[in-house]
Enzyme design. Structure first.
Site, PDB file in Angstrom:
ATOM      1  N   GLY A  30     105.514  67.930  15.688  1.00  0.00           N
ATOM      2  CA  GLY A  30     106.538  67.940  14.641  1.00  0.00           C
ATOM      3  C   GLY A  30     107.800  67.224  15.062  1.00  0.00           C
ATOM      4  N   THR A  32     110.848  68.347  15.609  1.00  0.00           N
ATOM      5  CA  THR A  32     111.647  68.988  16.668  1.00  0.00           C
ATOM      6  C   THR A  32     111.005  68.709  18.024  1.00  0.00           C
ATOM      7  OG1 THR A  32     112.047  70.727  15.035  1.00  0.00           O
ATOM      8  CG2 THR A  32     112.841  71.132  17.263  1.00  0.00           C
ATOM      9  N   GLY A  81     107.798  73.793  17.592  1.00  0.00           N
ATOM     10  CA  GLY A  81     108.710  74.143  16.510  1.00  0.00           C
ATOM     11  C   GLY A  81     108.040  75.141  15.579  1.00  0.00           C
ATOM     12  N   GLU A 102      97.540  74.150  17.655  1.00  0.00           N
ATOM     13  CA  GLU A 102      98.781  74.797  18.115  1.00  0.00           C
ATOM     14  C   GLU A 102      98.523  76.257  18.484  1.00  0.00           C
ATOM     15  OE1 GLU A 102     101.961  72.155  15.501  1.00  0.00           O
ATOM     16  OE2 GLU A 102     101.284  74.052  14.702  1.00  0.00           O
TER      17      GLU A 102
HETATM   18  C1  5RP Z   1     103.197  71.371  12.817  1.00  0.00           C
HETATM   19  C2  5RP Z   1     104.109  72.527  12.930  1.00  0.00           C
HETATM   20  C3  5RP Z   1     105.551  72.244  13.221  1.00  0.00           C
HETATM   21  O1  5RP Z   1     105.935  72.956  14.334  1.00  0.00           O
HETATM   22  C4  5RP Z   1     106.379  72.682  12.052  1.00  0.00           C
HETATM   23  O2  5RP Z   1     105.878  72.038  10.887  1.00  0.00           O
HETATM   24  C5  5RP Z   1     107.849  72.338  12.248  1.00  0.00           C
HETATM   25  O3  5RP Z   1     108.025  70.963  12.171  1.00  0.00           O
HETATM   26  P1  5RP Z   1     109.429  70.257  12.353  1.00  0.00           P
HETATM   27  O4  5RP Z   1     109.808  70.414  13.778  1.00  0.00           O
HETATM   28  O5  5RP Z   1     109.139  68.815  11.951  1.00  0.00           O
HETATM   29  O6  5RP Z   1     110.405  70.910  11.408  1.00  0.00           O
HETATM   30  O7  5RP Z   1     103.745  73.666  12.822  1.00  0.00           O
HETATM   31  O8  5RP Z   1     101.911  71.763  12.465  1.00  0.00           O
END
Ligand code: 5RP
Length: 219
Positions: A30, A32, A81, A102
């Site tokens: 993601g 972050t 994230g 994940e």
């Molecule tokens: C991906 C995820 C990410 O951690 C979640 O979507 C947060 O993303 P971002 O850091 O772009 O806000 O679970 O599958």
């Protein structure tokens, strides 16, 4: 730069403090996490277990060795994230569609460190962000009907295929007031590969960035 982007960067910088030289790091997916990946060359890690193809490519581009989880044993830490987090550090994840990998890498790690910007904190999970559910393609309609019977509204994420070749149902209006129970119920629907409620195995450390800095919350 937006406040949100600055907060993501601040959370990522704070996560860097948990990484030690020579460790094999579990790396999430993601925007972050992308901020964290940019900072990784500052520390000489031995390698990384990636939670998605996308993350794997970003790590390879920095010449970071990719380690197969099957050969890594239990990881010290997994950093990722989240789409939503509650006060118990339970999460909704899977906005990027990488939820299954994940959840596997998080489960195989001693400590799950979660980085969020202020927008991700909620009282009750699932009221705004839909719960992503990874489903075997053939079971899509069946699982959707089960979710409708639970009072939820599943929406097929069109044009998206997961790293494992499956599809995602983004599920609105699901009652996530008891996250551990709903995570289990979803897991029991035949055809569901994984769901985006991370409650039984929630985050251990939350790095929550706001405009006044990064707050650290422990489970
Ligand atoms: C991906 C995820 C990410 O951690 C979640 O979507 C947060 O993303 P971002 O850091 O772009 O806000 O679970 O599958």
């Amino acid at each position: 730069m937006s406040d949100q982007q600055a907060q993501k960067q601040a959370a990522a910088k704070a996560a860097l403090n948990y990484i030690e030289e020579g460790m094999i790091l579990g790396v999430g997916t993601g925007s972050t996490v992308n901020c964290l990946i940019e900072l990784l060359p500052e520390i000489k890690i031995a390698g990384a277990v990636a939670s998605s193809q996308v993350t794997e490519e970003k790590l390879r581009a920095l010449n970071i060795d990719i380690v197969d989880l099957n050969f890594a044993g239990t990881l010290d830490i997994y950093i990722d994230g989240a789409d939503e987090v509650n006060a118990q550090l339970q999460l909704i994840k899977g906005g990027g569609g990488a939820l299954t990998r994940e959840k596997i890498v998080a489960a195989a790690s001693n400590k799950f460190i979660c980085m969020v910007d202020a927008s991700k904190s909620v009282d009750i999970l699932g009221r705004e962000f839909p719960v992503p559910i990874e489903v075997l393609p053939q079971a899509r309609s069946y699982v959707a009907r089960q979710l409708v019977q639970m009072g939820a509204e599943p929406v097929y994420r069109e044009g998206f295929v997961t790293d494992y070749g499956n599809v995602i149902l983004d599920t609105y209006d699901l009652d996530v007031s008891n996250p551990i129970a709903v995570e289990q119920v979803l897991n029991n629907i035949v055809g569901v590969v994984c769901n985006g409620v991370f409650a039984a195995n929630q985050a251990d450390v939350l790095l929550k960035a706001g405009n006044n800095g990064v707050e650290t919350l422990m489970r």
